[in-house]
Design an enzyme around this catalytic site. Structure first.
Site, PDB file in Angstrom:
ATOM      1  CB  ALA A  90      -0.927   0.010   1.216  1.00  0.00           C
ATOM      2  CE  LYS A  91       5.531   0.791  -3.620  1.00  0.00           C
ATOM      3  NZ  LYS A  91       4.625  -0.301  -4.069  1.00  0.00           N
ATOM      4  NE  ARG A  92      -3.088   3.542   1.597  1.00  0.00           N
ATOM      5  CZ  ARG A  92      -3.444   3.582   0.323  1.00  0.00           C
ATOM      6  NH1 ARG A  92      -2.667   4.169  -0.553  1.00  0.00           N
ATOM      7  NH2 ARG A  92      -4.577   3.024  -0.084  1.00  0.00           N
TER       8      ARG A  92
END
Length: 250
Positions: A90-92
């Protein structure tokens, strides 16, 4: 715990291969009615060949509620058919209540085992995830323009990752792209016991020979498009597993 689950799957399946479910609806063969049906096929073909699955959330979010439904169904399929961990790519990277909400959505609702996170906003953007589960922190990614920022800041990101690992033991890993071959040895020497998630081998052309520098380390090597869109998914996954083991175990 993610790490324990990964090690069991790695040893059972003799594999450091992660199959990435970058299931772009525009590339799925027409014989499959939807993403869930396509993913079910991929999982059945590869379940005994992998140490984990990585789901890239972008290919599901772009379809709105139908995509999120497919995401939930895919997570359930993996849990029903395998005992391997699930990484949500998700690379949040947000702070406060926002990061907490993301963490609750992924760990409490979806019940994945690990999430990729962006460290740009500092530890405030990472800790809410660590309080719920395991994370892989972006360190050196495999994309071409990563040098514009990452090369100058990755040493501090690595130090922060090690600091957080001491506070949250066995909950922190790092993402290191196989295309960053010039940095692999240095990062390996300085990353202590942090597990690595390694993208970039396959379609992006990363050299599996880098694995010779990582023997004995907990590593997970992701291959997505080169496997899931192959004419023979199982045979292709088997070949990648053999190649990775040749360098990692040989």
């Amino acid at each position: 715990m993610f790490l324990e689950k990964y090690r069991k799957a790695r040893d059972k399946n003799n594999s450091i291969l992660v199959v990435g479910l970058d299931s772009d609806i525009d590339r799925i063969p027409k014989k499959f009615r939807n993403i869930t049906e396509f993913n079910e096929h991929v999982i059945k073909e590869t379940a005994d060949l992998v140490c984990a699955y990585k789901i890239n959330i972008a290919f599901y979010e772009k379809l709105g509620w139908r995509g999120y439904k497919a995401l939930e169904e895919t997570v359930e399929l993996i849990k029903q058919d395998t005992k391997v961990p699930i990484i949500l790519d998700a690379k949040r990277g947000d702070i406060g209540n926002t990061a907490k909400a993301y963490a609750e959505a992924y760990f409490d609702k979806l019940k994945v085992d690990s999430v990729t996170v962006n460290p740009y906003m500092g530890r405030d953007a990472i800790i809410p995830f660590l309080e719920k589960g395991h994370v892989f922190i972006l360190l050196l990614t495999s994309n071409e323009s990563a040098h514009e920022l990452e090369i100058s800041v990755y040493p501090r990101v690595l130090e922060l990752s090690k600091e957080l690992e001491r506070i949250y033991p066995k909950k922190v890993g790092i993402v290191v792209g196989a295309t960053k071959e010039d940095y692999i040895k240095k990062v390996s020497q300085e990353s202590e016991t942090l597990p690595w998630l390694i993208p970039g081998i396959g379609t992006q052309g990363g050299n599996p020979k880098i694995l010779e520098e990582l023997k004995g380390r907990d590593i997970l090597v992701n291959v997505s498009r080169a496997i899931i869109f192959a004419e023979n998914v199982r045979n292709t996954a088997e070949k990648f597993r053999e190649i990775l083991n040749k360098y990692y175990l040989g």
